[in-house]
Design a protein around this motif. Sequence first.
Motif, PDB file in Angstrom:
ATOM      1  N   THR A  36       0.842  -1.196   0.000  1.00 35.19           N
ATOM      2  CA  THR A  36       0.000   0.000   0.000  1.00 35.19           C
ATOM      3  C   THR A  36       0.870   1.236   0.000  1.00 35.19           C
ATOM      4  N   ASP A  38       1.067   4.752   1.924  1.00 35.33           N
ATOM      5  CA  ASP A  38       0.446   5.399   3.089  1.00 35.33           C
ATOM      6  C   ASP A  38       0.143   6.877   2.800  1.00 35.33           C
ATOM      7  N   LYS A  39      -0.393   7.553   3.822  1.00 34.22           N
ATOM      8  CA  LYS A  39      -0.833   8.946   3.608  1.00 34.22           C
ATOM      9  C   LYS A  39       0.313   9.863   3.202  1.00 34.22           C
ATOM     10  N   GLN A  40       1.516   9.511   3.664  1.00 30.70           N
ATOM     11  CA  GLN A  40       2.684  10.336   3.347  1.00 30.70           C
ATOM     12  C   GLN A  40       3.246  10.038   1.959  1.00 30.70           C
ATOM     13  N   TYR A  43       5.629   3.687   0.399  1.00 27.91           N
ATOM     14  CA  TYR A  43       5.157   2.316   0.171  1.00 27.91           C
ATOM     15  C   TYR A  43       5.372   1.460   1.421  1.00 27.91           C
ATOM     16  N   LYS A  44       4.393   0.608   1.722  1.00 20.10           N
ATOM     17  CA  LYS A  44       4.493  -0.312   2.868  1.00 20.10           C
ATOM     18  C   LYS A  44       4.160  -1.711   2.374  1.00 20.10           C
ATOM     19  N   PRO A  47       1.159  -4.546   5.016  1.00 18.64           N
ATOM     20  CA  PRO A  47       0.858  -3.684   6.157  1.00 18.64           C
ATOM     21  C   PRO A  47       0.015  -4.327   7.255  1.00 18.64           C
ATOM     22  N   THR A 231       5.289  -3.924   9.337  1.00 22.68           N
ATOM     23  CA  THR A 231       5.944  -2.646   9.044  1.00 22.68           C
ATOM     24  C   THR A 231       6.729  -2.096  10.236  1.00 22.68           C
TER      25      THR A 231
END
Length: 635
Positions: A36, A38-40, A43-44, A47, A231
């Motif tokens: 995914t 994330d909001k920032q 990439y994760k 998660p 993560t």
Amino acid sequence: MEYNHFYQQSILQRGKFWGRKAAKIAWYKAPKTVLTLDKQGYYKWYPDGELNTCYLAVDKHVKDGKGGEVAMIYDSPVSNTKRKYTYDEVKLRVSKISGALRDKGVEKGDTVIIYMPMVPDAAFSMLACARLGAVHSVVFGGFAPHELAIRIDDAKPKVIISASCGIEFDKIIPYKPLLENAIQEAEHQPSACLILQREMHICSLQEGFDFDFEESVNAAEPADCVKVNATDPLYILYTSGTTGKPKGIVRDNGGHAVAMQFSMDYVYNAKKGDVFWAASDVGWVVGHSYIVYAPLIAGCTTVFFEGKPVRTPDPGTFWRMIEEYKVNIFFTAPTAFRAIRKEDPESEYLKKYDLSSLRTIFVAGERCDPSTLKWLQEITQKPIIDHWWQTETGWAIVANMMGVEQFPVKEGSATKPVCGYEVQILDETGEVLGPNQEGFVCIKEPLPPGCLPTLWNDDERFQESYMEKFPGYYLTGDGGYIDPDGYVFIMGRIDDVINVAGHRLSTGEMEEIVSSHTAVAECAVIGIEDELTGQKPLGLVVLKDTSTISGEEVQQDLVALVRAQVGAVAAFRTVVIVKRLPKTRSGKILRKTMRMIADDKVFTLPSTIDDPAILEELKVILQNNYIGLVSKKQF
Ligand SMILES: CCC(=O)SCCNC(=O)CCNC(=O)[C@H](O)C(C)(C)COP(=O)(O)OP(=O)(O)OC[C@H]1O[C@@H](n2cnc3c(N)ncnc32)[C@H](O)[C@@H]1OP(=O)(O)O
């Protein structure tokens, strides 16, 4: 298996491919999501997965009935010790170290610094942190107190684990004074230190702050594995950047575990039960990935070697170990083989040993020069596989994937991009270059599992160092090209980072130290070619007009200063006093041009140069004089 198809799947069907590879891992909670953003905009991987890396490396094998198999072979010619540890024994030792850490207040998410020589407890301490969900940061034993202090202030460890001494050839290196100086220099103070007393040098302990490692471990109750999110950070490993402050590379748990297992299967073609030996140090990423985590996660026997390729006791050590432990896969840095070749050019030592167990030799950490490659191929008659990767990635970016399809070796190339890495060559404007065109080696986002998600407490520097120059790409910091057959050729760093004997060092940091000397008006530190160590640092120094100290004294001072601040490993041994440094009209020092001159390479005169006559002056000094000043390193 066909490489092209397999590789394309890893890029074009990323979710499906890496989802399938993740299924090889014994998760506590298998991830439903593979990747995914994330909001920032980071990439994760995996998660929503939950796991414990120590469980995968140790407990899982015990649970599967393999507890009696050998997990680790320790061989230390410098302390005359040989020992084998079964998975059962590792589990007990690791869980007791975890217990000792827990007794000192270490919990999930806390940081622990490990500053140890190559003793098995260094690896067990790493696993013990992972077991608790604590984040370890191993600091290479060859670093000086100042370097350790920087890392203490950045990682803010609750506890530091160290030892009374290391052994370099036949020299005892007391670690405790180094540790004490570092703690004194650092602003952050750990709450306790666990000190492993080695019989060859017992150090004094400060009551209430230093604790005997063995006593603490013996007194502790074993601790169980703590569930962490995929993560969550597993470790921080500092690496040289272009400035004095090293970069804290963060490694996550989930992506890392998948990458480690994947690389053992497909890059190294290692099978459960194989004997896997990475002759490096746990202070480097090779040690993290391929002495500790990957071989154990894959259920192999890892070899833990406290010695050197030569003089411990002779250049036959590697071959003796391979025969004695029936090593199947061997991995080291080319510089180690150059050291052996220097002492045993006719490979007389090798002839004494049986290498029939050995399938493949892997090299990394620096470019493998064609001469060393050919020599190794000839004397061992084994496949010699160069592969290229970085502390940041934690595993190979470019390799001949031995578990997929073996390609013919091309000298100077680490072969083809590894699954998950979309390697592209960009020009200064960000345009993708074609075959044989040299430029910036970049990796298109997302990076595969296991690579750094960010820098420790420094997202800004992560963006600035790797992601900003070419949006959508990770900047590796290396220059290179891809040939029409898809082989990647790495030509060297494009920044102020150099590689000395497989050790990544910052010339920028050395410059900061050199320029702090009162007699120095200005300076440049450049990495120049060296037959044995690949590169070595060279300091060019302009003295202040007002300086009353002799040039020779300044040279000695500067060598001592860099050794004291960075450590012996910096191998900063050569300083040349010059009248002036070549610069552009805007005042930028022409380091690359100086490097080309020192390496006797053809260079074009920079159009912006202020005074071309300086280059002629330098040519004479660099090519004729500095060699006389070098205190030649004897291996
Ligand atoms: C792929 C991702 C990566 O690149 S990870 C990094 C991979 N690199 C490696 O695995 C490193 C490979 N290199 C080596 O193992 C060594 O350099 C070899 C080839 C064995 C030579 O060792 P050595 O003779 O000690 O030379 P060196 O240049 O490494 O050392 C320079 C001075 O530093 C010292 N040193 C070294 N290690 C330690 C240590 N752990 N603790 C304390 N001191 C250390 C050495 O003794 C040497 O000191 P001195 O200048 O002789 O007094």
